[in-house]
Design an enzyme around this catalytic site. Sequence first.
Site, PDB file in Angstrom:
ATOM      1  CB  ILE A 193      25.708 -12.796  11.019  1.00  0.00           C
ATOM      2  CG1 ILE A 193      26.796 -12.699   9.922  1.00  0.00           C
ATOM      3  CG2 ILE A 193      24.947 -14.111  10.939  1.00  0.00           C
ATOM      4  CD1 ILE A 193      26.321 -12.728   8.490  1.00  0.00           C
ATOM      5  NE  ARG A 225      26.236 -18.222  23.576  1.00  0.00           N
ATOM      6  CZ  ARG A 225      26.767 -17.005  23.424  1.00  0.00           C
ATOM      7  NH1 ARG A 225      26.101 -16.070  22.790  1.00  0.00           N
ATOM      8  NH2 ARG A 225      27.957 -16.731  23.921  1.00  0.00           N
ATOM      9  CG  ASN A 249      32.393 -19.623  15.141  1.00  0.00           C
ATOM     10  OD1 ASN A 249      31.930 -18.790  14.368  1.00  0.00           O
ATOM     11  ND2 ASN A 249      31.820 -19.906  16.306  1.00  0.00           N
ATOM     12  N   GLY A 305      33.687 -22.452  19.613  1.00  0.00           N
ATOM     13  CA  GLY A 305      32.496 -21.599  19.746  1.00  0.00           C
ATOM     14  C   GLY A 305      31.292 -22.202  19.052  1.00  0.00           C
ATOM     15  CG  ASP A 313      39.485 -19.006  27.961  1.00  0.00           C
ATOM     16  OD1 ASP A 313      39.221 -18.621  26.807  1.00  0.00           O
ATOM     17  OD2 ASP A 313      39.961 -18.265  28.844  1.00  0.00           O
ATOM     18  CE  LYS A 339      36.434 -11.801  14.484  1.00  0.00           C
ATOM     19  NZ  LYS A 339      36.367 -13.259  14.634  1.00  0.00           N
ATOM     20  CB  SER A 344      34.705  -9.587  11.147  1.00  0.00           C
ATOM     21  OG  SER A 344      33.825  -8.487  11.035  1.00  0.00           O
ATOM     22  CE1 TYR A 363      34.536  -9.332  16.578  1.00  0.00           C
ATOM     23  CE2 TYR A 363      34.273  -7.943  14.641  1.00  0.00           C
ATOM     24  CZ  TYR A 363      34.035  -9.130  15.301  1.00  0.00           C
ATOM     25  OH  TYR A 363      33.300 -10.110  14.683  1.00  0.00           O
TER      26      TYR A 363
HETATM   27  P1  NAP Z   1      27.884 -15.491  19.473  1.00  0.00           P
HETATM   28  O1  NAP Z   1      26.497 -15.761  19.057  1.00  0.00           O
HETATM   29  O2  NAP Z   1      28.144 -14.491  20.544  1.00  0.00           O
HETATM   30  O3  NAP Z   1      28.574 -16.900  19.860  1.00  0.00           O
HETATM   31  C1  NAP Z   1      29.931 -16.920  20.255  1.00  0.00           C
HETATM   32  C2  NAP Z   1      30.394 -18.351  20.446  1.00  0.00           C
HETATM   33  O4  NAP Z   1      31.782 -18.312  20.854  1.00  0.00           O
HETATM   34  C3  NAP Z   1      29.654 -19.079  21.541  1.00  0.00           C
HETATM   35  O5  NAP Z   1      29.501 -20.426  21.170  1.00  0.00           O
HETATM   36  C4  NAP Z   1      30.578 -18.943  22.761  1.00  0.00           C
HETATM   37  O6  NAP Z   1      30.450 -20.003  23.695  1.00  0.00           O
HETATM   38  C5  NAP Z   1      31.938 -19.016  22.080  1.00  0.00           C
HETATM   39  N1  NAP Z   1      32.976 -18.400  22.890  1.00  0.00           N
HETATM   40  C6  NAP Z   1      33.059 -17.119  23.325  1.00  0.00           C
HETATM   41  N2  NAP Z   1      34.167 -16.942  24.057  1.00  0.00           N
HETATM   42  C7  NAP Z   1      34.793 -18.142  24.104  1.00  0.00           C
HETATM   43  C8  NAP Z   1      35.983 -18.612  24.706  1.00  0.00           C
HETATM   44  N3  NAP Z   1      36.764 -17.816  25.459  1.00  0.00           N
HETATM   45  N4  NAP Z   1      36.331 -19.916  24.541  1.00  0.00           N
HETATM   46  C9  NAP Z   1      35.550 -20.759  23.816  1.00  0.00           C
HETATM   47  N5  NAP Z   1      34.417 -20.364  23.212  1.00  0.00           N
HETATM   48  C10 NAP Z   1      34.043 -19.068  23.359  1.00  0.00           C
HETATM   49  O7  NAP Z   1      28.788 -14.997  18.252  1.00  0.00           O
HETATM   50  P2  NAP Z   1      28.551 -15.118  16.665  1.00  0.00           P
HETATM   51  O8  NAP Z   1      27.875 -13.880  16.233  1.00  0.00           O
HETATM   52  O9  NAP Z   1      27.990 -16.429  16.306  1.00  0.00           O
HETATM   53  O10 NAP Z   1      30.067 -15.006  16.165  1.00  0.00           O
HETATM   54  C11 NAP Z   1      30.834 -16.150  15.798  1.00  0.00           C
HETATM   55  C12 NAP Z   1      32.086 -15.687  15.076  1.00  0.00           C
HETATM   56  O11 NAP Z   1      31.710 -14.922  13.931  1.00  0.00           O
HETATM   57  C13 NAP Z   1      32.962 -14.764  15.932  1.00  0.00           C
HETATM   58  O12 NAP Z   1      34.323 -15.015  15.643  1.00  0.00           O
HETATM   59  C14 NAP Z   1      32.593 -13.381  15.447  1.00  0.00           C
HETATM   60  O13 NAP Z   1      33.609 -12.432  15.652  1.00  0.00           O
HETATM   61  C15 NAP Z   1      32.344 -13.653  13.968  1.00  0.00           C
HETATM   62  N6  NAP Z   1      31.502 -12.657  13.315  1.00  0.00           N
HETATM   63  C16 NAP Z   1      30.221 -12.437  13.720  1.00  0.00           C
HETATM   64  C17 NAP Z   1      29.452 -11.459  13.058  1.00  0.00           C
HETATM   65  C18 NAP Z   1      28.035 -11.159  13.444  1.00  0.00           C
HETATM   66  O14 NAP Z   1      27.495 -10.196  12.898  1.00  0.00           O
HETATM   67  N7  NAP Z   1      27.400 -11.901  14.321  1.00  0.00           N
HETATM   68  C19 NAP Z   1      30.017 -10.746  11.999  1.00  0.00           C
HETATM   69  C20 NAP Z   1      31.327 -11.011  11.618  1.00  0.00           C
HETATM   70  C21 NAP Z   1      32.061 -11.978  12.269  1.00  0.00           C
HETATM   71  P3  NAP Z   1      29.438 -19.891  24.990  1.00  0.00           P
HETATM   72  O15 NAP Z   1      28.063 -20.070  24.451  1.00  0.00           O
HETATM   73  O16 NAP Z   1      29.810 -20.990  25.882  1.00  0.00           O
HETATM   74  O17 NAP Z   1      29.666 -18.552  25.578  1.00  0.00           O
END
Ligand code: NAP
Length: 253
Positions: free
Chosen positions: A194, A15, A96, A12, A69, A165, A148, A161
Site C-alpha cells: 500500500i 499517517r 493498526n 496508529g 507507545d 503479522k 499483512s 515482520y
Molecule cells: P505508516 O504510514 O508508517 O504509519 C504508521 C502509524 O503507526 C503511524 O500513525 C504511527 O504514529 C503509528 N505508530 C508507529 N509506532 C507506534 C507506536 N509504538 N505506538 C503508537 N503508534 C505507533 O504505516 P502504514 O503503512 O499506514 O501501516 C499501517 C499498518 O498497516 C501497519 O500495521 C502495517 O504493518 C500494516 N501494513 C502496511 C502495508 C503497507 O504496504 N503500507 C502492508 C501491509 C500491512 P506516528 O505518526 O506518531 O509515528
Amino acid sequence: MANKTKRAIVTGGTRGIGRAIVRELAARSCCGVLFSDVAFIYNSCDECADEIQKEVGTLDTKIYAFKADASSFEDAQATIEEAIKDLGGVDILVNNAGITRDNLLLRMTEKEFDDVIDINLKSVFNYTKAVLKPMIQQRYGRIINIASVVGLIGNAGQANYAASKAGVIGFTKSTAREVASRGITVNAVAPGFIETDMTAKLNEKQREALINTIPMSRLGTPEDVAKVVGFLSSDEAAYITGQVIAVDGGMTM
Ligand code: NAP
C-alpha cells in the site's frame, strides 16, 4: 445498536492506513448508516495528530488524539480508560499501529526483532485486552486487526515482520472464538503493498519488481484498506468473524 453513535478507537491513526481508517469511520457519520466518534493513538508525529483532528473533526463527529507507545501495556490501559471516558464507551477497536525493521535474518539484531514484535503484535494484545471487558458487558463489539499478506506468505528480509503479522492472524482467530457468543466479532485485514510512508522506502527497481507480482498492476491506496475496515466495523458485517481479508490486488489469490 443500528443507527446509534458508534465509538471507535484506532491505533496508529496519524499517517497512512490508520489515517484513512480514522477518516472512513468518521465520514460514515454523514451517510446515515453508522455514526462514529473516533479516538486515535499515535507515537511521535504531533503535527500529524493536530492536522487530522482539524481535518476530520466536525460538530457531529468528535475526534480525540492520544500520544502513547502502543507496545506499552500500562500506556494501553491508561489510554483506553481515558478514551472511553471521552467517547462514553467503545464499540470498535482497530489495531493498526505497526513498523518495519527489515533485515536479512543473518544480520537482524535482537532489537530489530523485539521492536517489531512489541509494536506490531504485543500492541494488539494490549489494546484488545483493554477493550474486551466493556465490550463483553455491552454484548457488542467490532475488533479489526491490521495484519499483512507477509504474515501469510512470508518475505525475505522481513522474518520479524512476517512473524508479528502471522501472530496477529493467530491472535485474531483465537480471540474471535473466545468472544463470538458475546456479540463481538474479531477479524483481520491483510493488506498487500500500500502507498504509505512504510513503502516509500522502496526504490524504483523494487517497486517495478513488486508491481509485476500484483495481478492488478498497482500498489493499493490507504483508502482501499480503510473501506474494508469500515465494512467490518459496521452492523452489516455482524456474521463475519475470525476471517482474514486480503486487500492486495490479487497478489495472494
Ligand atoms: P505508516 O504510514 O508508517 O504509519 C504508521 C502509524 O503507526 C503511524 O500513525 C504511527 O504514529 C503509528 N505508530 C508507529 N509506532 C507506534 C507506536 N509504538 N505506538 C503508537 N503508534 C505507533 O504505516 P502504514 O503503512 O499506514 O501501516 C499501517 C499498518 O498497516 C501497519 O500495521 C502495517 O504493518 C500494516 N501494513 C502496511 C502495508 C503497507 O504496504 N503500507 C502492508 C501491509 C500491512 P506516528 O505518526 O506518531 O509515528
